[in-house]
Write a protein that holds these residues in place. Structure first.
Motif, short mmCIF file in Angstrom:
data_model
loop_
_atom_site.label_atom_id
_atom_site.label_comp_id
_atom_site.label_asym_id
_atom_site.label_seq_id
_atom_site.Cartn_x
_atom_site.Cartn_y
_atom_site.Cartn_z
N HIS A 390 0.83 -1.21 0.00
CA HIS A 390 0.00 0.00 0.00
C HIS A 390 0.86 1.26 0.00
O HIS A 390 0.68 2.18 0.78
CB HIS A 390 -0.94 0.00 1.21
N SER A 391 1.82 1.30 -0.93
CA SER A 391 2.73 2.45 -1.01
C SER A 391 3.24 2.61 -2.43
O SER A 391 3.51 1.62 -3.12
CB SER A 391 3.92 2.26 -0.06
N PHE A 392 3.38 3.86 -2.85
CA PHE A 392 4.02 4.17 -4.13
C PHE A 392 5.53 4.29 -3.98
O PHE A 392 6.23 4.52 -4.96
CB PHE A 392 3.47 5.47 -4.71
N ALA A 393 6.04 4.18 -2.75
CA ALA A 393 7.46 4.39 -2.50
C ALA A 393 8.06 3.25 -1.70
O ALA A 393 8.66 3.47 -0.63
CB ALA A 393 7.67 5.72 -1.79
N PRO A 394 7.95 1.99 -2.15
CA PRO A 394 8.53 0.89 -1.39
C PRO A 394 10.05 0.99 -1.26
O PRO A 394 10.64 0.43 -0.33
CB PRO A 394 8.12 -0.35 -2.19
N ASP A 395 10.67 1.75 -2.17
CA ASP A 395 12.13 1.92 -2.12
C ASP A 395 12.56 2.72 -0.89
O ASP A 395 13.74 2.68 -0.50
CB ASP A 395 12.61 2.62 -3.39
N GLN A 396 11.64 3.47 -0.26
CA GLN A 396 12.00 4.29 0.90
C GLN A 396 11.96 3.50 2.22
O GLN A 396 12.41 3.99 3.25
CB GLN A 396 11.07 5.50 0.99
#
Length: 415
Positions: A390-396
């Protein structure tokens, strides 16, 4: 315990997780993607037997009543049990008659009893009540095969139920192998940033209502109960009455909570717009209307004294407000996710406001945990691995949490 995120490893919305143990399966959430053009079966994830049922599929566990977590339930076999919070089920049943696209009845299932485990097949599922902008929202502890997975669902620590967040931090579940952690705020808010609390939203509303010479219109979801409480509190503090339609009155009653604003409260009024009056006549909802009509008002009341009212605005009010000629000195406050506005969902409202020279003001806070709340949550649970969802930024995630283990949509992996 084998796990597959069918949708949600790198996007917000459309969440769906399948969990398998000893040949038996459960599903956690079955959401409609936020960018879906329509709610059609084409968006169903690649989960066997969703439409025809199968003994190996033991049931679907819903975290909370937002479309991006349960919207695709309308396409599944009625033989599949669907489990959720009791108030969430009542809210969905209350909303169903007002929806334009003929939702079927939800399949039967068990109602959650917060912090009490439920067993089905090899799975033991314990719902944890959480603070979120959807009423009756839960995180889920799922145990099977000697493993423990904690699914955060959507949560925050800055709403009117922040005590639930703090209680979870002080008494977290132990020995969590996998934390499936939502990260909706990542990429939108830096690590030091925070979202306003609902108490701060109330103060902002008080300021706007006090400065408004006419009708105050707040465009908020009828199912965002925390926000409606904030609006009513600000309304009372500025000597106004809060006006709702029949749909919102039905939703509030469905909570079953006597502390939630109701249509018969002293500082609340009911106004039924013309499109809803047609619905009432067509469907013979006369008893329901009578039930909520103790404080009913009409266009002439808004026309005579618009400054005495705060309207829980919905687009279907626009024609009635024009006919009532009650918009001189009015204010419009948008109190929802800005994405709906930016994607054009309310272009008709935008044109209507512009043609009447009413400016849009935005007062809102997120239903999701900010980065600092996410870190505190992960630290309290201390899982063996954190898996983004549930995130557009799993890289963070790797910069915020230890032991991050990302998994792509459609990939099966072991807890």
């Amino acid at each position: 315990m084998n796990i597959c995120i069918h949708r949600g490893s790198n996007q917000i919305g459309g969440s769906c997780v399948e969990i398998e143990q000893d040949g038996q399966r459960i599903i956690v959430d079955l959401g409609l993607p936020l960018d879906a053009d329509d709610n059609v079966p084409d968006y169903l994830p690649d989960v066997p037997c969703l439409t025809n049922g199968d003994p190996s599929l033991l049931g679907i566990f819903i975290s909370h009543p937002h479309l991006d977590h349960l919207g695709l339930l309308k396409h599944i076999s009625p033989e599949i049990p669907v489990h959720m919070g009791p108030a969430a089920r009542r809210i969905l049943a209350a909303a169903k008659p007002f929806l334009p696209d003929n939702w079927p009845d939800l399949p039967a299932g068990r109602d959650y009893d917060a912090w009490t485990a439920m067993e089905t097949g090899p799975f033991r599922v314990t719902p944890y009540l959480v603070d979120h902008s959807a009423y009756d929202s839960y995180a889920l502890l799922i145990e099977a095969g000697g493993k423990r997975l904690f699914y955060s669902g959507d949560f925050r620590g800055h709403g009117r139920k922040a005590k639930l967040f703090n209680n979870l931090l002080s008494r977290p579940p132990k020995d969590v192998d996998v934390l499936l952690l939502e990260g909706s705020s990542l990429g939108r808010l830096d690590e030091a940033g925070r979202f306003p609390t609902e108490a701060e939203i109330e103060e902002q509303l008080v300021q706007v209502f006090s400065a408004t010479k006419g009708l105050a219109m707040v465009h908020a979801s009828g199912q965002n109960i925390d926000r409606i409480v904030s609006i009513l509190r600000a309304t009372k503090r500025t000597g106004r009455k809060m006006v709702m339609d029949l749909y919102t009155a039905a939703i509030l009653e469905a909570t079953g909570n006597p502390n939630i604003p109701q249509s018969n409260w002293q500082n609340v009024a009911l106004f039924v717009p013309q499109p809803q009056r047609i619905q009432i006549k067509t469907n013979a909802w006369f008893d329901q209307l009578k039930h909520h009509s103790a404080n009913r008002i009409y266009g002439q009341h808004l026309q005579a004294a618009p400054s005495e009212y705060t309207l829980l605005f919905r687009p279907l009010f626009m024609g009635d407000l024009d006919r009532a000629e009650c918009l001189s000195g009015a204010a419009y406050i948008y109190s929802q996710w800005e994405g709906y506005w930016e994607r054009g969902l309310y272009d008709r409202v935008k044109s209507w406001l512009e043609s009447r020279d009413i400016a849009k003001q935005s007062i809102h806070t997120s239903g999701h945990a900010g980065p600092s709340e996410l870190k505190a949550f992960a630290n309290a649970l201390s899982p063996r691995k954190v898996v983004p969802i549930h995130s557009f930024a799993p890289d963070q995630y790797a910069g915020l949490f230890p032991n991050v283990e990302p998994h792509a949509d459609g990939q099966w992996w072991e807890a």
